[in-house]
Design an enzyme around this catalytic site. Structure first.
Site, PDB file in Angstrom:
ATOM      1  CG  MET A 275      -6.018  -5.154   2.933  1.00 40.26           C
ATOM      2  SD  MET A 275      -6.438  -6.663   2.067  1.00 40.26           S
ATOM      3  CE  MET A 275      -5.665  -7.894   2.975  1.00 40.26           C
ATOM      4  N   PRO A 276      -8.030  -3.515  -0.566  1.00 37.64           N
ATOM      5  CG  PRO A 276      -9.746  -4.958  -1.150  1.00 37.64           C
ATOM      6  CD  PRO A 276      -8.697  -4.735  -0.114  1.00 37.64           C
ATOM      7  CG  PHE A 277      -8.226   3.235  -2.000  1.00 37.15           C
ATOM      8  CD1 PHE A 277      -8.250   3.840  -0.766  1.00 37.15           C
ATOM      9  CD2 PHE A 277      -8.441   4.009  -3.127  1.00 37.15           C
ATOM     10  CE1 PHE A 277      -8.484   5.207  -0.649  1.00 37.15           C
ATOM     11  CE2 PHE A 277      -8.681   5.368  -3.032  1.00 37.15           C
ATOM     12  CZ  PHE A 277      -8.699   5.967  -1.784  1.00 37.15           C
TER      13      PHE A 277
ATOM     14  CB  SER B 273     -10.377   2.445   1.989  1.00 35.83           C
ATOM     15  OG  SER B 273      -9.652   2.136   3.156  1.00 35.83           O
TER      16      SER B 273
END
Length: 74
Positions: free
Chosen positions: A1-3, A40
């Site tokens: 998922m997006p970091f 995150s």
């Protein structure tokens, strides 16, 4: 998922940090559809003496001008 990793000069205002993290999270959620609990955001703060643009350290008094130079002759 997006970091998402944000590197910036030291930020002393916790409200600014909180607002930035919330805004970035919203933008990622809105544009990617990722669930909030999977996004995150990490903020890395760096002292101006450890940051440079155009070869000029951020703590140099002439940083606002010299950091915009395009050549060493400027």
């Amino acid at each position: 998922m997006p970091f998402v990793q944000i590197t910036t000069w030291n930020m002393n205002d916790e409200n600014q940090i909180k607002s930035m993290v919330e805004d970035v999270t919203l933008a990622v959620h809105k544009n990617s559809g990722a669930p909030l609990d999977k996004i995150s955001v990490v903020i890395t703060e760096i002292s101006p003496s450890r940051w440079s643009d155009a070869g000029i350290l951020g703590n140099d008094l002439s940083f606002p001008i010299k950091s915009r130079r395009k050549t060493y002759e400027e």
